[in-house]
Design a protein around this motif. Structure first.
Motif, short mmCIF file in Angstrom:
data_model
loop_
_atom_site.label_atom_id
_atom_site.label_comp_id
_atom_site.label_asym_id
_atom_site.label_seq_id
_atom_site.Cartn_x
_atom_site.Cartn_y
_atom_site.Cartn_z
N CYS A 144 0.84 -1.21 0.00
CA CYS A 144 0.00 0.00 0.00
C CYS A 144 0.88 1.25 0.00
O CYS A 144 0.60 2.22 -0.72
N ARG A 145 1.93 1.22 0.81
CA ARG A 145 2.82 2.39 0.91
C ARG A 145 3.46 2.69 -0.45
O ARG A 145 3.49 3.83 -0.90
N ARG B 282 0.85 4.03 -2.93
CA ARG B 282 0.52 5.43 -2.63
C ARG B 282 1.64 6.35 -3.11
O ARG B 282 1.39 7.39 -3.72
N TRP C 88 1.43 6.73 -6.79
CA TRP C 88 0.20 7.49 -7.08
C TRP C 88 0.46 8.99 -6.93
O TRP C 88 0.00 9.80 -7.72
N GLU C 89 1.17 9.33 -5.86
CA GLU C 89 1.38 10.75 -5.53
C GLU C 89 2.53 11.38 -6.30
O GLU C 89 2.81 12.56 -6.12
#
Ligand SMILES: Nc1ncnc2c1ncn2[C@@H]1O[C@H](COP(=O)(O)OP(=O)(O)OP(=O)(O)O)[C@@H](O)[C@H]1O
Ligand SMILES: [Mg+2]
Length: 282
Positions: free
Chosen positions: A273-274, A277, A280-281
């Protein structure tokens, strides 16, 4: 006991030619959590039998190389003494139940009784362990009348109640439901935090990824990989050893194949997940 060291160990069971442990060299250090993985028949249980001194004393067969406990050779040790330092939870919980005790409470108390611990202390320690494993309700049951999962928990309880320095645990969750498995892993993790050495054989890769410091991969009697959980479990070559990588790593390979590679190959859901993310960012 602090360290177990194997140097060029070979072992064949009686009446068999092919070594089941084939030139094994590895060191187990105090306070470290080792995961042992590998396909069926690769020699994991045999390695456990050796670490507990059941090879060659009980199983006989041909052993060569050095097996050192704090620098002392296995053949120079009193094997009964090893059972005080090394707790061994068998793969098959049916083998572990003594068959001589009428209640789960007495069964869990048996090892302490044999050590000559005072009755008051035995009672306190057994009560604590039954609570820890959430099997207090089974205390008065006959151990032979338990389900496989219940037996597995009782077998585990009867070992941790002894408070050994080293725990050799062979597939402790094979008969447990997901909640029971998580509970066992969190208890093993607590034991590690008490600076115990844990050597755990397990097929549940996500659990190995979440808890182990070092992962050993066995194949055909050899240790083919030995490294940090992150290094070993993120390696795409793991599948070649007949072991499926953790789900987080598999997802990362798929993302990479789809043209959206992550910065690293994660081995746990949290790390995955990290990294997603982060991408994604970007
Ligand atoms: N008592 C025995 N006598 C002879 N051969 C044995 C004995 N126990 C195991 N073997 C053989 O040794 C090899 C390794 O077995 P072992 O039980 O150590 O594998 P394992 O990695 O624990 O497998 P699993 O994942 O199925 O538990 C297998 O080929 C098995 O047939
Ligand atoms: Mg096995």
């Amino acid at each position: 006991m602090d360290t177990i060291e194997l140097k060029h160990v070979r072992y064949a069971y009686p009446l068999t030619q092919k070594p089941v442990l084939d030139d094994i060299s590895v060191t187990f250090e105090k306070g470290t959590f080792y995961g042992v993985i590998g396909e069926n028949g690769s020699g994991k249980t045999t390695l456990c039998n050796l670490l507990r001194g059941l090879i060659p004393n009980f199983y006989k067969g041909e052993l060569s190389g050095d097996v050192l406990f704090d620098g002392v050779h296995l053949q120079d040790l009193d094997v009964d003494q090893l059972s005080v330092s090394i707790g061994y939870v068998f793969q098959n919980p049916f083998t572990q139940i003594s068959g001589v005790k009428k209640t789960v409470f007495e069964e869990v108390a048996l090892g302490l009784e044999n050590l000559g611990v005072s009755p008051q202390e035995i009672i306190e320690r057994v009560i604590r362990v039954l609570e820890l494993l959430e099997i207090t309700h089974l205390a008065q049951k006959n151990p032979t009348e338990l389900s496989g999962g219940q037996r597995q928990r009782v077998a585990f309880a009867s070992i941790i109640v002894m408070d050994p320095d080293i725990l050799v645990i062979d597939e402790p969750t094979s008969q447990l439901d997901p909640a029971g498995s998580m509970k066992v892993f969190s208890i093993i993790d607590q034991l590690k935090k008490q600076n115990k050495t844990i050597i755990l054989v397990e097929h549940k890769m996500n659990m190995i990824a979440a808890y182990c410091d070092i992962v050993l991969v066995m194949r055909d009697g050899k240790i083919v990989k030995n490294g940090t959980a992150q290094a070993v479990l993120s390696d795409a070559a793991l599948a070649e050893a007949g072991v499926q990588p953790p789900e987080a790593a598999l997802l990362a390979y798929d993302l990479k194949a789809a043209g959206i590679p992550l910065e690293d190959i994660p081995i746990t859901a949290g790390e995955c997940c990290r990294l997603i993310r982060k991408r994604w960012e970007r």
